[in-house]
Design a protein around this motif. Structure first.
Motif, PDB file in Angstrom:
ATOM      1  N   THR A  87      23.196  72.577  52.453  1.00 30.67           N
ATOM      2  CA  THR A  87      22.432  73.656  51.837  1.00 30.67           C
ATOM      3  C   THR A  87      23.162  74.183  50.601  1.00 30.67           C
ATOM      4  OG1 THR A  87      21.648  74.307  54.030  1.00 30.67           O
ATOM      5  CG2 THR A  87      21.337  75.888  52.246  1.00 30.67           C
ATOM      6  N   PRO A  88      22.488  74.301  49.472  1.00 33.24           N
ATOM      7  CA  PRO A  88      23.165  74.812  48.269  1.00 33.24           C
ATOM      8  C   PRO A  88      23.740  76.209  48.508  1.00 33.24           C
ATOM      9  CG  PRO A  88      21.019  73.876  47.700  1.00 33.24           C
ATOM     10  CD  PRO A  88      21.086  73.928  49.196  1.00 33.24           C
ATOM     11  N   ARG A  89      24.869  76.468  47.901  1.00 35.74           N
ATOM     12  CA  ARG A  89      25.485  77.788  48.047  1.00 35.74           C
ATOM     13  C   ARG A  89      24.595  78.855  47.428  1.00 35.74           C
ATOM     14  NH1 ARG A  89      30.092  74.741  46.394  1.00 35.74           N
ATOM     15  NH2 ARG A  89      31.585  74.443  48.080  1.00 35.74           N
ATOM     16  N   VAL A  90      24.523  79.979  48.092  1.00 37.58           N
ATOM     17  CA  VAL A  90      23.736  81.107  47.589  1.00 37.58           C
ATOM     18  C   VAL A  90      24.666  82.011  46.780  1.00 37.58           C
ATOM     19  CG1 VAL A  90      22.338  83.103  48.227  1.00 37.58           C
ATOM     20  CG2 VAL A  90      22.201  81.001  49.572  1.00 37.58           C
ATOM     21  N   PHE A 142      26.865  96.638  35.272  1.00 30.62           N
ATOM     22  CA  PHE A 142      25.997  95.463  35.206  1.00 30.62           C
ATOM     23  C   PHE A 142      26.039  94.736  36.557  1.00 30.62           C
ATOM     24  CE2 PHE A 142      27.642  96.123  30.896  1.00 30.62           C
ATOM     25  CZ  PHE A 142      26.458  96.216  30.174  1.00 30.62           C
ATOM     26  N   SER A 143      24.880  94.485  37.134  1.00 30.22           N
ATOM     27  CA  SER A 143      24.781  93.704  38.369  1.00 30.22           C
ATOM     28  C   SER A 143      24.412  92.266  38.027  1.00 30.22           C
ATOM     29  CB  SER A 143      23.729  94.313  39.304  1.00 30.22           C
ATOM     30  OG  SER A 143      24.091  95.630  39.680  1.00 30.22           O
ATOM     31  N   PHE A 144      25.069  91.314  38.693  1.00 33.30           N
ATOM     32  CA  PHE A 144      24.778  89.909  38.423  1.00 33.30           C
ATOM     33  C   PHE A 144      25.108  89.079  39.657  1.00 33.30           C
ATOM     34  CE2 PHE A 144      29.150  90.707  37.337  1.00 33.30           C
ATOM     35  CZ  PHE A 144      29.841  89.569  37.731  1.00 33.30           C
ATOM     36  N   ASP A 145      24.583  87.828  39.677  1.00 35.26           N
ATOM     37  CA  ASP A 145      24.835  86.880  40.762  1.00 35.26           C
ATOM     38  C   ASP A 145      25.914  85.897  40.312  1.00 35.26           C
ATOM     39  OD1 ASP A 145      22.838  88.069  42.261  1.00 35.26           O
ATOM     40  OD2 ASP A 145      21.285  86.748  41.454  1.00 35.26           O
ATOM     41  N   TYR A 146      26.825  85.566  41.234  1.00 34.86           N
ATOM     42  CA  TYR A 146      27.976  84.736  40.873  1.00 34.86           C
ATOM     43  C   TYR A 146      28.294  83.758  41.992  1.00 34.86           C
ATOM     44  CZ  TYR A 146      32.656  83.606  39.093  1.00 34.86           C
ATOM     45  OH  TYR A 146      33.757  82.963  38.606  1.00 34.86           O
ATOM     46  N   LEU A 147      28.622  82.495  41.586  1.00 40.21           N
ATOM     47  CA  LEU A 147      29.074  81.465  42.519  1.00 40.21           C
ATOM     48  C   LEU A 147      30.586  81.330  42.376  1.00 40.21           C
ATOM     49  CD1 LEU A 147      26.290  78.795  41.898  1.00 40.21           C
ATOM     50  CD2 LEU A 147      26.623  80.108  43.995  1.00 40.21           C
ATOM     51  N   CYS A 183      28.003  82.158  36.640  1.00 44.14           N
ATOM     52  CA  CYS A 183      27.016  83.218  36.830  1.00 44.14           C
ATOM     53  C   CYS A 183      25.631  82.575  36.931  1.00 44.14           C
ATOM     54  CB  CYS A 183      27.044  84.203  35.664  1.00 44.14           C
ATOM     55  SG  CYS A 183      28.531  85.213  35.582  1.00 44.14           S
ATOM     56  N   VAL A 184      24.799  83.095  37.807  1.00 49.72           N
ATOM     57  CA  VAL A 184      23.452  82.566  38.010  1.00 49.72           C
ATOM     58  C   VAL A 184      22.457  83.619  37.566  1.00 49.72           C
ATOM     59  CG1 VAL A 184      21.791  81.681  39.687  1.00 49.72           C
ATOM     60  CG2 VAL A 184      24.219  81.133  39.929  1.00 49.72           C
ATOM     61  N   LEU A 185      21.591  83.224  36.658  1.00 55.19           N
ATOM     62  CA  LEU A 185      20.591  84.125  36.108  1.00 55.19           C
ATOM     63  C   LEU A 185      19.206  83.637  36.507  1.00 55.19           C
ATOM     64  CD1 LEU A 185      19.780  86.470  34.237  1.00 55.19           C
ATOM     65  CD2 LEU A 185      19.842  84.843  32.332  1.00 55.19           C
ATOM     66  N   SER A 186      18.408  84.482  37.114  1.00 56.89           N
ATOM     67  CA  SER A 186      17.056  84.132  37.539  1.00 56.89           C
ATOM     68  C   SER A 186      16.054  85.037  36.835  1.00 56.89           C
ATOM     69  CB  SER A 186      16.902  84.281  39.062  1.00 56.89           C
ATOM     70  OG  SER A 186      17.783  83.415  39.748  1.00 56.89           O
ATOM     71  N   LYS A 187      15.143  84.412  36.113  1.00 56.71           N
ATOM     72  CA  LYS A 187      14.081  85.174  35.461  1.00 56.71           C
ATOM     73  C   LYS A 187      12.938  84.247  35.099  1.00 56.71           C
ATOM     74  CE  LYS A 187      16.075  84.828  30.784  1.00 56.71           C
ATOM     75  NZ  LYS A 187      16.547  85.609  29.611  1.00 56.71           N
ATOM     76  N   LYS A 203      13.059  81.127  37.278  1.00 56.81           N
ATOM     77  CA  LYS A 203      13.890  79.946  37.105  1.00 56.81           C
ATOM     78  C   LYS A 203      15.351  80.370  37.044  1.00 56.81           C
ATOM     79  CE  LYS A 203      14.597  75.884  34.160  1.00 56.81           C
ATOM     80  NZ  LYS A 203      14.194  75.179  32.929  1.00 56.81           N
ATOM     81  N   ALA A 204      16.214  79.584  37.669  1.00 56.03           N
ATOM     82  CA  ALA A 204      17.636  79.908  37.733  1.00 56.03           C
ATOM     83  C   ALA A 204      18.395  79.130  36.665  1.00 56.03           C
ATOM     84  CB  ALA A 204      18.197  79.611  39.104  1.00 56.03           C
ATOM     85  N   TRP A 205      19.275  79.829  35.932  1.00 55.25           N
ATOM     86  CA  TRP A 205      20.173  79.224  34.979  1.00 55.25           C
ATOM     87  C   TRP A 205      21.600  79.526  35.385  1.00 55.25           C
ATOM     88  CZ3 TRP A 205      15.579  81.341  33.263  1.00 55.25           C
ATOM     89  CH2 TRP A 205      14.778  80.518  32.469  1.00 55.25           C
ATOM     90  N   SER A 206      22.496  78.589  35.103  1.00 53.17           N
ATOM     91  CA  SER A 206      23.928  78.792  35.355  1.00 53.17           C
ATOM     92  C   SER A 206      24.633  79.046  34.044  1.00 53.17           C
ATOM     93  CB  SER A 206      24.534  77.564  36.051  1.00 53.17           C
ATOM     94  OG  SER A 206      23.948  77.369  37.329  1.00 53.17           O
ATOM     95  N   LEU A 207      25.413  80.118  33.985  1.00 55.34           N
ATOM     96  CA  LEU A 207      26.137  80.492  32.791  1.00 55.34           C
ATOM     97  C   LEU A 207      27.623  80.437  33.052  1.00 55.34           C
ATOM     98  CD1 LEU A 207      24.020  83.632  31.809  1.00 55.34           C
ATOM     99  CD2 LEU A 207      23.730  81.302  30.981  1.00 55.34           C
ATOM    100  N   ASP A 208      28.385  79.810  32.137  1.00 55.37           N
ATOM    101  CA  ASP A 208      29.844  79.747  32.295  1.00 55.37           C
ATOM    102  C   ASP A 208      30.457  81.131  32.116  1.00 55.37           C
ATOM    103  OD1 ASP A 208      29.682  77.071  32.707  1.00 55.37           O
ATOM    104  OD2 ASP A 208      29.911  76.561  30.589  1.00 55.37           O
TER     105      ASP A 208
END
Length: 351
Positions: free
Chosen positions: A252-255, A321-326, A332-336, A346-351
């Motif tokens: 299962t992909p990491r959340v 600032f609230s954000f999602d992080y792996l 950083c994971v951005l969903s919009k 759609k989810a994007w991954s940001l360095d």
């Protein structure tokens, strides 16, 4: 000769596989798709997985991947079948559509009978280590000792003789040590007995199929011979007559986890003065604005420091600032939504 006194010729095939149909448990691990052919006007697709063997059909339509050509599925499908009556496993990818019928992107077919009868252990690949717990716990029905005994019987070879502590083995008058394969023992504490680990290393030297991920090409009958993308996956086949297998792998992909970034603005200085007051002195109304990359719509700003004459401003202000992080991937994971009329984010991954 028809003379009953004449001895029979030597038997050529002494070890034959069971000719009766076998009921098997199938585990299909679907990791991700690569470079899929688009099916929507946007140049993307909304893929999901469908697995078919015999009359058994399982799909994951409810969890389709929105607007992507490189979906990450991380799904495991478990089903039963009777081999060779139901020997063809078909893995298909479909494009989800809300109103019109779903379109097939492509499919690939796996011959389960070929894997089950393989002399190289293709029904379940060999892992690098023998673990009795943890995320890489042994999942085959037979232990490494049982597998190497079965392999020796099949190939008419000598069964290795292990020492009492299991750290050495004698094979064809050659002494083999566990330390030859394990220069440094992992500290995670999940390893099994030394005898089983040495047997597993010996199996690897005999050409048995190692644990690996397959990258298979997808084809569509409507476009013969044309590559419709790739799928990364693997299949485990377990005859039920040998007993229950080990627990399945969790792919299962990491959340991403919720994090909060706090930025404190104390003061500023040397601000460029761009306005002139009524007395002719240079001045500026100073404030600070901040945002995170990819989250420009969540801009935040301080209060205004009016009529600064020296280019200085004191705020004692805090941005949150609230954000999602792996953490493991350090992304950083951005969903919009890509646009107003998009159905899903759609989810994007940001360095």
């Amino acid at each position: 000769s028809e003379d009953p006194e004449v001895p029979k010729p030597p038997r050529q095939f002494k070890e034959l596989p069971d000719s009766t149909p076998q009921e098997c448990l199938i585990r299909v691990y679907i990791i991700r798709g690569l470079n899929l052919q688009p099916r929507d006007r946007s140049g993307l697709c909304d893929p999901y997985v469908c697995v078919t063997v015999g009359k058994n059909v399982m799909d994951d339509r409810e969890h389709y991947q929105s607007a992507t050509l490189d979906p990450v599925f991380g799904k495991m499908f478990e089903m039963s079948c009777i081999i060779p009556l139901e020997k063809d496993l078909t893995i298909s990818l479909y494009d989800y559509d809300l109103l019109s019928p779903d379109q097939k992107i492509g499919e690939t077919v796996v011959d389960l009978e070929n894997r089950l009868l393989s002399q190289f252990g293709a029904n379940c690949g060999l892992p690098q280590t023998y673990c009795i717990s943890g995320p890489n716990v042994w999942r085959d029905q037979l232990t490494p000792i049982q597998l190497i005994e079965h392999f020796a019987k099949l190939k008419k070879r000598t069964v290795p003789q292990f020492s009492a502590d299991g750290k050495t083995a004698i094979l064809k008058d050659q002494e083999i040590r566990l330390s030859d394969f394990e220069q440094q023992i992992p500290s995670h504490g999940h390893l099994g007995p030394a005898k089983q680990r040495l047997a597993l290393h010996l199996l690897h030297t005999q050409g048995q199929v190692p644990e690996h991920v397959e990258t298979r090409t997808l084809y569509n009958p409507l476009y013969p011979g044309m590559d419709q993308g790739k799928i990364q996956m693997w299949v485990d086949v377990f005859p039920k007559s040998l007993g229950p297998p080990g627990p399945p792998c969790d792919i299962t992909p990491r959340v991403p986890k919720k994090y909060e970034l706090r930025c404190i603005i104390w003061n500023v200085k040397d601000v460029d003065l761009q306005d002139i007051n009524i007395t002719g002195e240079k001045m500026s109304d100073v404030y600070v604005k901040g945002w995170m990359e990819g989250m420009e719509e969540d801009k935040q700003r301080t209060e205004i420091h009016y009529r600064s004459l020296g280019g200085e401003g004191n705020f004692n202000w805090r941005f949150v600032f609230s954000f999602d992080y792996l953490p493991m991937e350090q992304l950083c994971v951005l969903s919009k939504k890509e646009c107003t009329w998009s159905l899903d984010k759609k989810a994007w991954s940001l360095d």
